[in-house]
Design a protein around this motif. Structure first.
Motif, PDB file in Angstrom:
ATOM      1  N   ILE A  23     -10.819  10.031  -7.669  1.00 38.56           N
ATOM      2  CA  ILE A  23     -11.840   9.047  -7.341  1.00 38.56           C
ATOM      3  C   ILE A  23     -13.222   9.664  -7.526  1.00 38.56           C
ATOM      4  O   ILE A  23     -13.490  10.765  -7.050  1.00 38.56           O
ATOM      5  N   ALA A  78     -16.867   1.639  -3.470  1.00 38.23           N
ATOM      6  CA  ALA A  78     -17.794   2.108  -4.510  1.00 38.23           C
ATOM      7  C   ALA A  78     -18.708   0.957  -4.910  1.00 38.23           C
ATOM      8  O   ALA A  78     -18.354  -0.220  -4.752  1.00 38.23           O
ATOM      9  N   VAL A 116     -15.378  10.724   2.461  1.00 34.56           N
ATOM     10  CA  VAL A 116     -16.094  11.064   1.224  1.00 34.56           C
ATOM     11  C   VAL A 116     -17.424  11.719   1.589  1.00 34.56           C
ATOM     12  O   VAL A 116     -18.189  11.182   2.397  1.00 34.56           O
ATOM     13  N   THR A 137      -7.674   1.759 -11.989  1.00 37.96           N
ATOM     14  CA  THR A 137      -8.768   1.402 -11.084  1.00 37.96           C
ATOM     15  C   THR A 137      -8.966  -0.106 -11.098  1.00 37.96           C
ATOM     16  O   THR A 137      -9.067  -0.710 -12.163  1.00 37.96           O
ATOM     17  N   VAL A 197     -11.422   7.191   2.488  1.00 37.05           N
ATOM     18  CA  VAL A 197     -10.386   6.786   1.546  1.00 37.05           C
ATOM     19  C   VAL A 197      -9.058   6.884   2.280  1.00 37.05           C
ATOM     20  O   VAL A 197      -8.913   7.690   3.211  1.00 37.05           O
ATOM     21  N   ALA A 202     -17.490   7.164  -5.233  1.00 36.50           N
ATOM     22  CA  ALA A 202     -17.232   6.536  -3.943  1.00 36.50           C
ATOM     23  C   ALA A 202     -18.463   6.655  -3.040  1.00 36.50           C
ATOM     24  O   ALA A 202     -19.277   7.576  -3.193  1.00 36.50           O
ATOM     25  N   TYR A 209     -10.774   2.798  -1.480  1.00 32.83           N
ATOM     26  CA  TYR A 209     -12.073   3.404  -1.233  1.00 32.83           C
ATOM     27  C   TYR A 209     -13.156   2.372  -1.498  1.00 32.83           C
ATOM     28  O   TYR A 209     -12.872   1.254  -1.969  1.00 32.83           O
TER      29      TYR A 209
END
Length: 329
Positions: free
Chosen positions: A123, A191, A114, A219, A132, A126, A189
């Protein structure tokens, strides 16, 4: 009857002894309190790292598992394929949720780094300079003659042919050698998420997942406290079941992800976890971690200066369904 009280000296001695004992008790209590908080922090790190690693390892080792289907699905061998979800988690040719008509091989595992908060077209938000990873496979549990979930997709397959359909709530009809498997597409991922802890809002880095459902990519949070993840891919270039090359996501090419000339035999996983709250008993300190890479250009070095405790977990998982060495049921 004559009575005598304590002298001033005796009172002072008694007060001194009482203060001494109270001080010892207080010191012991504070020491136990600090030790207990330290133990809780260490336990928190161990639990977060272990659970996050277990989830990633279980999914990665099963990447490319298609049940009784003998190879990687292609659009030519599937008689029916639903439309891909929108937005879909996809990057590059033939890397959507379902196989497409293409000269490229359907990608069952794919990763990237990312750099702008976005990845895979699905996404956002992130953590930059984290990885990812995208996994496609079927569930290892045979769903033939089992009530299906209307919020899931299913792979209905024979050895060389098949189709993909949504569940109905009832078993999917299967005749002869046909078997039914739940179809899985996950993308992991990191976040930042906001949680309320002890009555205050706290921003917590979290391992997240995009999971395929019949209504799109859902999600969901997997594990709080995961600050960064990275994957290094071990490639077998000549089919001898030995790793010839290790590559980061940035070093991998489209041909590498297709696994035609080389296969991804192992994935090295790096998971950096952090406590949810700052250490109340310590000062800010510099912490440095290296998440893979063996040269200056490929190393991911993370440096933090704050009061959070951290721990780096590292593990290598063998991808079971590569080359000629595949699980098939």
């Amino acid at each position: 009857m004559k009575q005598a009280g304590f002298t001033f000296i005796e009172l002072m001695i008694a007060l001194f002894m009482g203060a001494f004992i109270l001080g010892g008790v207080t010191f012991t209590y504070m020491g136990m309190k600090i030790t207990n908080e330290d133990t809780q922090d260490i336990g928190e790190l161990q639990e977060a790292g272990r659970l996050a690693m277990d989830v990633l390892k279980r999914d990665i080792e099963m990447a490319g598992f298609w049940g009784n289907y003998a190879s990687i699905p292609t659009r030519n061998t599937l008689t029916s394929v639903p439309a891909n979800p929108a937005p879909d988690c996809s990057q590059g040719d033939n890397n959507a949720t379902f196989p497409q008509v293409s000269t490229s091989t359907y990608k069952v595992i794919y990763g990237e780094t990312v750099d702008s908060g976005t990845a895979l077209g699905c996404i956002s938000g992130a953590v930059n300079d984290s990885d990812v990873i995208q996994i496609k496979r079927v569930n290892g549990l045979d769903a033939t003659l089992v009530n299906t979930n209307s919020n899931r997709f299913y792979f209905v397959a024979e050895t060389q042919s098949g189709l993909i359909q949504t569940g109905t709530g009832a078993p999917i009809a299967a005749t002869g050698n046909t078997k039914v498997w739940e179809y899985i597409h996950n993308a992991y991922y990191v976040a930042d998420q906001t949680y309320q802890i002890n009555g205050k809002n706290v921003v917590v880095p979290t391992l997240m997942r995009k999971r395929l459902t019949s209504t799109g990519m859902k999600t969901e949070s997997v594990m709080e406290g995961v600050e960064n993840i990275r994957f290094v891919y071990g490639l077998d270039d000549n089919g001898d079941s030995k790793i010839d090359t290790y590559r980061t996501a940035d070093q991998m090419t489209a041909i590498d992800w297709e696994q035609q000339t080389s296969v991804i035999s192992t994935v090295q996983i790096f998971v950096l976890v952090r406590t949810l709250e700052e250490d109340k008993n310590g000062d800010a300190r510099i912490q440095k971690f290296t998440l893979g890479g063996n040269t200056a250009s490929t190393k991911r070095e993370i440096s933090k200066e704050d009061k959070y405790r951290r721990k780096l977990f590292v593990s290598t998982v063998r991808v079971m369904n590569v080359g000629d060495d595949k699980w098939s049921i």
